[in-house]
Design a protein around this motif. Structure first.
Motif, PDB file in Angstrom:
ATOM      1  N   ILE A 180      12.767   4.233  -2.318  1.00 50.33           N
ATOM      2  CA  ILE A 180      11.559   4.960  -1.907  1.00 50.33           C
ATOM      3  C   ILE A 180      11.214   6.001  -2.969  1.00 50.33           C
ATOM      4  O   ILE A 180      12.099   6.678  -3.521  1.00 50.33           O
ATOM      5  CB  ILE A 180      11.785   5.648  -0.545  1.00 50.33           C
ATOM      6  CG1 ILE A 180      12.231   4.623   0.504  1.00 50.33           C
ATOM      7  CG2 ILE A 180      10.531   6.371  -0.089  1.00 50.33           C
ATOM      8  CD1 ILE A 180      12.659   5.249   1.816  1.00 50.33           C
ATOM      9  N   LYS A 181       9.916   6.166  -3.233  1.00 51.20           N
ATOM     10  CA  LYS A 181       9.479   7.193  -4.166  1.00 51.20           C
ATOM     11  C   LYS A 181       9.765   8.581  -3.595  1.00 51.20           C
ATOM     12  O   LYS A 181       9.556   8.830  -2.402  1.00 51.20           O
ATOM     13  CB  LYS A 181       7.977   7.056  -4.444  1.00 51.20           C
ATOM     14  CG  LYS A 181       7.612   5.827  -5.268  1.00 51.20           C
ATOM     15  CD  LYS A 181       6.118   5.814  -5.570  1.00 51.20           C
ATOM     16  CE  LYS A 181       5.753   4.617  -6.423  1.00 51.20           C
ATOM     17  NZ  LYS A 181       4.295   4.581  -6.725  1.00 51.20           N
ATOM     18  N   LYS A 228      13.923  16.976  -6.135  1.00 46.75           N
ATOM     19  CA  LYS A 228      12.534  17.430  -6.236  1.00 46.75           C
ATOM     20  C   LYS A 228      12.423  18.609  -7.195  1.00 46.75           C
ATOM     21  O   LYS A 228      11.466  18.715  -7.977  1.00 46.75           O
ATOM     22  CB  LYS A 228      12.005  17.825  -4.861  1.00 46.75           C
ATOM     23  CG  LYS A 228      11.772  16.652  -3.913  1.00 46.75           C
ATOM     24  CD  LYS A 228      11.276  17.132  -2.551  1.00 46.75           C
ATOM     25  CE  LYS A 228      11.007  15.954  -1.616  1.00 46.75           C
ATOM     26  NZ  LYS A 228      10.555  16.385  -0.268  1.00 46.75           N
ATOM     27  N   LEU A 229      13.408  19.510  -7.134  1.00 47.68           N
ATOM     28  CA  LEU A 229      13.404  20.665  -8.036  1.00 47.68           C
ATOM     29  C   LEU A 229      13.499  20.217  -9.484  1.00 47.68           C
ATOM     30  O   LEU A 229      12.802  20.752 -10.361  1.00 47.68           O
ATOM     31  CB  LEU A 229      14.572  21.593  -7.687  1.00 47.68           C
ATOM     32  CG  LEU A 229      14.764  22.827  -8.559  1.00 47.68           C
ATOM     33  CD1 LEU A 229      13.572  23.777  -8.402  1.00 47.68           C
ATOM     34  CD2 LEU A 229      16.063  23.554  -8.197  1.00 47.68           C
ATOM     35  N   LEU A 230      14.353  19.218  -9.747  1.00 47.86           N
ATOM     36  CA  LEU A 230      14.505  18.721 -11.122  1.00 47.86           C
ATOM     37  C   LEU A 230      13.249  17.997 -11.598  1.00 47.86           C
ATOM     38  O   LEU A 230      12.861  18.105 -12.772  1.00 47.86           O
ATOM     39  CB  LEU A 230      15.704  17.778 -11.200  1.00 47.86           C
ATOM     40  CG  LEU A 230      17.092  18.407 -10.974  1.00 47.86           C
ATOM     41  CD1 LEU A 230      18.161  17.326 -10.849  1.00 47.86           C
ATOM     42  CD2 LEU A 230      17.435  19.366 -12.114  1.00 47.86           C
ATOM     43  N   SER A 283      15.244   9.650 -11.918  1.00 43.02           N
ATOM     44  CA  SER A 283      14.315   8.637 -11.439  1.00 43.02           C
ATOM     45  C   SER A 283      13.383   9.241 -10.391  1.00 43.02           C
ATOM     46  O   SER A 283      13.767  10.157  -9.656  1.00 43.02           O
ATOM     47  CB  SER A 283      15.072   7.459 -10.825  1.00 43.02           C
ATOM     48  OG  SER A 283      14.178   6.531 -10.241  1.00 43.02           O
ATOM     49  N   THR A 284      12.168   8.739 -10.316  1.00 48.32           N
ATOM     50  CA  THR A 284      11.205   9.223  -9.333  1.00 48.32           C
ATOM     51  C   THR A 284      11.308   8.474  -8.008  1.00 48.32           C
ATOM     52  O   THR A 284      10.484   8.674  -7.119  1.00 48.32           O
ATOM     53  CB  THR A 284       9.771   9.099  -9.875  1.00 48.32           C
ATOM     54  OG1 THR A 284       9.525   7.727 -10.216  1.00 48.32           O
ATOM     55  CG2 THR A 284       9.589   9.980 -11.105  1.00 48.32           C
ATOM     56  N   SER A 285      12.333   7.611  -7.885  1.00 46.19           N
ATOM     57  CA  SER A 285      12.576   6.924  -6.609  1.00 46.19           C
ATOM     58  C   SER A 285      14.059   6.922  -6.305  1.00 46.19           C
ATOM     59  O   SER A 285      14.900   7.020  -7.212  1.00 46.19           O
ATOM     60  CB  SER A 285      12.030   5.493  -6.652  1.00 46.19           C
ATOM     61  OG  SER A 285      12.664   4.746  -7.678  1.00 46.19           O
TER      62      SER A 285
END
Length: 509
Positions: free
Chosen positions: A8-9, A86-88, A117-119
């Motif tokens: 999941i993204k 999310k912070l990274l 990775s964004t997911s």
């Protein structure tokens, strides 16, 4: 397990507004802010740094549930990790953090480690299963059903078995068991305190212990360590200071303990050892790196030095009244005090028993469980009153706390345990009872179905069979302090009559 794996993204994952770690939030931004406030910004930065360096642990899955309302997947298990990712990925959106913190995050991102990775791989399930997973992971051992954290000794065992250098505290623990009929020395001193005190270079050398040579861990030296541990506890008791404060620096440890060791050697002749052959290059724990916070694990149900002069006799495990009193009046400790003549000994008696509620064990209480909040607060203050020996100074407050811990621990236990042979919690039988006397009467009538341990049942009966003698005086202090008060000695004696063992059972069983 009925869920499925799905990638999941991150932008399609929302943190859980009702995460037990923080107050209920109003939206995603508020959720992240409350999470960072609750966990602590340094801790979240450490987590983010670890994720960047090593990635996510494959065995620790992120559990999500799809929300039709939000049209996103909501994190039920893994909120800290998702927030750190999310912070990274999007540090500039965390506007509740100051610029210096954001700069640290960007430095972490630009440093070495895994590619972000964004997911994310997630376990998608329904809310019922998600709650079950959360409870299993965060409710402690739960009689073997949940995760059990390693204690200090178990952590040390892991390091040793992975090929790291053996520690002094671990060797002392093992050889005390070997030479002292299975005695667990951590019933006298906490594991980390053993390392801090006996790994002092001067103390270690004077005793004759060499971590690189286990042949130096002889029975006479191990006996000395046990007796020194008892003396340390007695000194703490007599000075009304915690051990970590009384022995708080390297110089203080050696200045206090080395003369005691000399006195011990003068009254306990032992083989002569070449102390100069010991490796003084062994790394000594610095005072700052190993300082324990006040009251940290210093108290234990068995923290008072045993009255028997033989270190090979394990201390009583359950603080039973008969065990704690049977030998005190007739025996004395063999460990001499350096402030007296070499022939003097420390007498037994009540001064060698835990003071008030020293040894109160509430380490298993879950801070996220609302039923434990009240009892946790009472336990913290009882621990402070015990460590600082405040009963004589504040007998009224001590009586209030004693009355409170009786009621709160009984209620807490009833929230956690089912009636034997029935599918309902004990709480179902007592929740409508308004008075403590009624609750205790209900326990007495159903004792065999409420408490499985026969010894604790005996203690409970002995303590509460006559409510007017045991608890009612505490009620009188609470409701009529201008007319009635209990003297300090009565309050201090009450936990020694089995109350401490009963309370610990209710909080840890």
């Amino acid at each position: 397990m009925s869920g499925s794996e799905k990638r999941i993204k991150v932008s399609n994952i929302a943190n859980y507004y009702e995460n037990p770690r923080h107050p209920i939030a109003s939206d995603e931004f508020d959720t992240l802010k409350k999470l960072f406030d609750s966990v602590g910004i340094p801790q979240m930065l450490n987590l983010a740094s670890d994720i960047k360096a090593h990635g996510l642990l494959p065995c620790n899955r992120i559990v999500v549930v799809y929300s039709e309302f939000l049209k996103k997947y909501v994190v039920y298990e893994g909120n800290r990790r998702v927030a750190a990712i999310k912070l990274l990925l999007y540090p500039d959106t965390f506007t509740f953090l100051d610029k210096a913190t954001i700069d640290k995050v960007k430095k972490i991102v630009s440093g070495p480690g895994v590619d972000l990775s964004t997911s994310l791989n997630c376990y998608v399930t329904d809310e019922t299963e998600a709650f079950f997973i959360m409870e299993r992971l965060h409710s402690g051992e739960d009689h073997g059903r949940g995760l059990k954290s390693w204690d200090a000794r178990e952590k040390e065992n892991f390091k040793v078995r992975q090929g790291n250098k053996q520690s002094l505290s671990n060797l002392i623990y093992l050889y005390v068991q070997k030479y002292c009929d299975g005695l667990d020395i951590t019933t006298i001193l906490p594991f980390t305190t053993i390392q801090r005190i006996f790994n002092n270079r001067k103390v270690r050398t004077k005793i004759g212990l060499d971590v690189s040579n286990e042949a130096t861990f002889t029975p006479d030296r191990i006996n000395l360590v046990v007796e020194a541990s008892k003396w340390i506890v007695a000194e703490s008791d007599n000075s009304q200071m915690s051990i970590t404060r009384l022995f708080n620096t390297s110089d203080t440890i050696s200045d206090k303990l080395c003369p005691w060791i000399d006195t011990y050697h003068s009254t306990h002749p032992a083989p002569t050892y070449d102390y100069n052959s010991l490796d003084d290059s062994l790394t000594e724990n610095s005072d700052d790196s190993l300082k324990e916070p006040p009251f940290a694990n210093e108290s234990h149900p068995n923290s008072a030095p045993p009255s028997s002069p033989e270190p090979s006799v394990p201390k009583d495990k359950d603080n039973s009244p008969s065990a704690s009193n049977s030998s005190d009046s007739s025996k004395s400790s063999s460990a001499p005090s350096p402030v007296h003549s070499p022939s003097s000994t420390s007498s037994g008696g009540t001064k060698n028993q835990p003071y008030f509620f020293q040894g109160l064990d509430y380490s298993k209480l879950d801070p996220n469980d609302s039923t434990s909040h009240g009892v946790s607060a009472v336990c913290r203050e009882l621990q402070l009153f015990s460590d600082k020996k405040l009963v004589s100074t504040y007998p009224l407050a001590s009586a209030f706390l004693t009355r409170s811990i009786i009621e709160q621990s009984i209620k807490y236990y009833s929230h956690q345990h089912y009636i034997q042979g029935q599918g309902k919690l004990i709480w179902a039988n007592i929740e409508k009872l308004s008075k403590l006397s009624q609750i205790i009467d209900n326990y007495k009538k159903n004792l065999a179905n409420y408490i499985t341990d026969t010894t604790i049942r005996d203690y409970f009966t002995a303590l509460f069979d006559n409510y007017n003698d045991t608890v009612n005086p505490l009620n009188w202090v609470v409701h009529r302090p201008s007319e009635f008060q209990l003297d300090a000695s009565t309050l201090i004696e009450l936990p020694r009559k089995g109350l401490l063992a009963v309370i610990n059972y209710f909080l840890t069983f």
